[in-house]
Write a protein that holds these residues in place. Sequence first.
Motif, PDB file in Angstrom:
ATOM      1  N   ARG A  84       0.825  -1.216   0.000  1.00  0.00           N
ATOM      2  CA  ARG A  84       0.000   0.000   0.000  1.00  0.00           C
ATOM      3  C   ARG A  84       0.858   1.265   0.000  1.00  0.00           C
ATOM      4  O   ARG A  84       0.515   2.262  -0.625  1.00  0.00           O
ATOM      5  CB  ARG A  84      -0.954   0.005   1.203  1.00  0.00           C
ATOM      6  N   THR A  85       1.973   1.195   0.739  1.00  0.00           N
ATOM      7  CA  THR A  85       2.903   2.331   0.778  1.00  0.00           C
ATOM      8  C   THR A  85       3.441   2.624  -0.617  1.00  0.00           C
ATOM      9  O   THR A  85       3.480   3.783  -1.060  1.00  0.00           O
ATOM     10  CB  THR A  85       4.077   2.011   1.737  1.00  0.00           C
ATOM     11  N   ARG A  86       3.840   1.572  -1.316  1.00  0.00           N
ATOM     12  CA  ARG A  86       4.433   1.753  -2.641  1.00  0.00           C
ATOM     13  C   ARG A  86       3.386   2.161  -3.679  1.00  0.00           C
ATOM     14  O   ARG A  86       3.668   2.944  -4.584  1.00  0.00           O
ATOM     15  CB  ARG A  86       5.159   0.475  -3.065  1.00  0.00           C
ATOM     16  N   GLU A  87       2.199   1.621  -3.535  1.00  0.00           N
ATOM     17  CA  GLU A  87       1.128   1.936  -4.493  1.00  0.00           C
ATOM     18  C   GLU A  87       0.643   3.368  -4.350  1.00  0.00           C
ATOM     19  O   GLU A  87       0.396   4.061  -5.332  1.00  0.00           O
ATOM     20  CB  GLU A  87      -0.072   1.004  -4.268  1.00  0.00           C
ATOM     21  N   THR A  88       0.464   3.805  -3.079  1.00  0.00           N
ATOM     22  CA  THR A  88      -0.195   5.091  -2.835  1.00  0.00           C
ATOM     23  C   THR A  88       0.780   6.249  -2.693  1.00  0.00           C
ATOM     24  O   THR A  88       0.385   7.410  -2.831  1.00  0.00           O
ATOM     25  CB  THR A  88      -1.021   5.031  -1.530  1.00  0.00           C
ATOM     26  N   GLY A  89       2.046   5.945  -2.347  1.00  0.00           N
ATOM     27  CA  GLY A  89       3.006   7.024  -2.084  1.00  0.00           C
ATOM     28  C   GLY A  89       2.842   7.647  -0.708  1.00  0.00           C
ATOM     29  O   GLY A  89       3.446   8.686  -0.424  1.00  0.00           O
ATOM     30  N   PHE A  90       2.056   6.993   0.164  1.00  0.00           N
ATOM     31  CA  PHE A  90       1.932   7.443   1.558  1.00  0.00           C
ATOM     32  C   PHE A  90       2.275   6.282   2.497  1.00  0.00           C
ATOM     33  O   PHE A  90       1.922   5.126   2.214  1.00  0.00           O
ATOM     34  CB  PHE A  90       0.509   7.947   1.849  1.00  0.00           C
ATOM     35  N   ALA A  91       2.946   6.639   3.606  1.00  0.00           N
ATOM     36  CA  ALA A  91       3.422   5.606   4.528  1.00  0.00           C
ATOM     37  C   ALA A  91       2.270   4.861   5.181  1.00  0.00           C
ATOM     38  O   ALA A  91       1.372   5.472   5.762  1.00  0.00           O
ATOM     39  CB  ALA A  91       4.310   6.237   5.603  1.00  0.00           C
ATOM     40  N   HIS A  92       2.316   3.544   5.074  1.00  0.00           N
ATOM     41  CA  HIS A  92       1.398   2.646   5.771  1.00  0.00           C
ATOM     42  C   HIS A  92       2.219   1.749   6.697  1.00  0.00           C
ATOM     43  O   HIS A  92       3.345   1.368   6.365  1.00  0.00           O
ATOM     44  CB  HIS A  92       0.639   1.767   4.780  1.00  0.00           C
ATOM     45  N   TYR A  93       1.621   1.417   7.825  1.00  0.00           N
ATOM     46  CA  TYR A  93       2.241   0.521   8.795  1.00  0.00           C
ATOM     47  C   TYR A  93       1.196  -0.504   9.238  1.00  0.00           C
ATOM     48  O   TYR A  93       0.049  -0.463   8.806  1.00  0.00           O
ATOM     49  CB  TYR A  93       2.723   1.324  10.017  1.00  0.00           C
ATOM     50  N   TYR A  94       1.634  -1.391  10.132  1.00  0.00           N
ATOM     51  CA  TYR A  94       0.701  -2.326  10.746  1.00  0.00           C
ATOM     52  C   TYR A  94       0.728  -2.083  12.252  1.00  0.00           C
ATOM     53  O   TYR A  94       1.804  -2.133  12.867  1.00  0.00           O
ATOM     54  CB  TYR A  94       1.108  -3.774  10.448  1.00  0.00           C
ATOM     55  N   SER A  95      -0.414  -1.805  12.827  1.00  0.00           N
ATOM     56  CA  SER A  95      -0.483  -1.590  14.265  1.00  0.00           C
ATOM     57  C   SER A  95      -0.580  -2.941  14.964  1.00  0.00           C
ATOM     58  O   SER A  95      -1.573  -3.662  14.798  1.00  0.00           O
ATOM     59  CB  SER A  95      -1.702  -0.739  14.625  1.00  0.00           C
ATOM     60  N   ARG A  96       0.450  -3.262  15.753  1.00  0.00           N
ATOM     61  CA  ARG A  96       0.448  -4.537  16.468  1.00  0.00           C
ATOM     62  C   ARG A  96      -0.591  -4.535  17.588  1.00  0.00           C
ATOM     63  O   ARG A  96      -1.185  -5.562  17.881  1.00  0.00           O
ATOM     64  CB  ARG A  96       1.838  -4.833  17.027  1.00  0.00           C
ATOM     65  N   SER A  97      -0.831  -3.365  18.207  1.00  0.00           N
ATOM     66  CA  SER A  97      -1.821  -3.324  19.298  1.00  0.00           C
ATOM     67  C   SER A  97      -3.249  -3.385  18.746  1.00  0.00           C
ATOM     68  O   SER A  97      -4.086  -4.107  19.272  1.00  0.00           O
ATOM     69  CB  SER A  97      -1.622  -2.070  20.148  1.00  0.00           C
ATOM     70  N   ARG A  98      -3.509  -2.658  17.670  1.00  0.00           N
ATOM     71  CA  ARG A  98      -4.869  -2.674  17.095  1.00  0.00           C
ATOM     72  C   ARG A  98      -5.042  -3.802  16.079  1.00  0.00           C
ATOM     73  O   ARG A  98      -6.150  -4.053  15.605  1.00  0.00           O
ATOM     74  CB  ARG A  98      -5.169  -1.334  16.415  1.00  0.00           C
ATOM     75  N   GLU A  99      -3.935  -4.443  15.726  1.00  0.00           N
ATOM     76  CA  GLU A  99      -3.947  -5.553  14.766  1.00  0.00           C
ATOM     77  C   GLU A  99      -4.604  -5.163  13.456  1.00  0.00           C
ATOM     78  O   GLU A  99      -5.495  -5.847  12.949  1.00  0.00           O
ATOM     79  CB  GLU A  99      -4.617  -6.799  15.368  1.00  0.00           C
ATOM     80  N   GLU A 100      -4.143  -4.025  12.902  1.00  0.00           N
ATOM     81  CA  GLU A 100      -4.708  -3.608  11.627  1.00  0.00           C
ATOM     82  C   GLU A 100      -3.743  -2.751  10.821  1.00  0.00           C
ATOM     83  O   GLU A 100      -2.859  -2.111  11.385  1.00  0.00           O
ATOM     84  CB  GLU A 100      -6.027  -2.842  11.849  1.00  0.00           C
TER      85      GLU A 100
END
Lengths: 130, 130
Positions: free
Chosen positions: B49-65
């Motif tokens: 998603r980061t590479r496709e959109t050009g905006f940083a995406h992460y995965y929240s380990r606490s929210r699991e999303e």
Amino acid sequence: MTHDTDDAGAASDVAVDFGEDGLVPAVAQDADSGTVLMLAYVTPEALERTRETGFAHYYSRSREELWKKGTSSGHLQRIVEVRVDCDADTLLYLVEQEGGACHTGHRSCFYRTVDGEHVGERVFDPDEVY
Amino acid sequence: MTHDTDDAGAASDVAVDFGEDGLVPAVAQDADSGTVLMLAYVTPEALERTRETGFAHYYSRSREELWKKGTSSGHLQRIVEVRVDCDADTLLYLVEQEGGACHTGHRSCFYRTVDGEHVGERVFDPDEVY
């Protein structure tokens, strides 16, 4: 960077959250150039040794041992400052890097883009160092 | 930083090693100032998603999303470049940071030394943002 100390009293150590596995990631950054050099993991003992000696120590998960960066290569990291993030579960080592941080001979381990473009500077020949 | 592409052929994607837990740490760095802003974790989907959109995406380990940085705060991270380290198990996001990266209102999450000294710049009031 501004140093806007909030409280009038003496600052006290931040309690680092080493989590279940007893490790936190530590990012090493060149204190002068700002180059992000590497990421490795740190145990309480590695952090203690780092603060005591003024040289970056990590914990090698593959070798399962405390590791003073540069012991075999001579490419030591002299600590300028150790920072901790808002959640106290990640460290930032601001360092003066001797030679290169990367075992491949690059100044930084981040010498490639994810697209595979080579963007990093090579500063030593690993065959001559290891 | 020098761009000394080794090979004459086209560069190809680096295979990122997401390990057993399917996550790699990603360091976000301000592309202009060099300030290390934060560290968070990334899944294959977050990287895609980061590479496709050009905006940083992460995965929240606490929210699991999956988590697009700045969705609630507006403090987006526009991607300038994504780098990968020598072992291909850590990412470096070079970004243009809108506002501040830290939920505490600081520009960077690394606003304290481990000794407890406050060294970071506050750029917004979290009570007004969240």
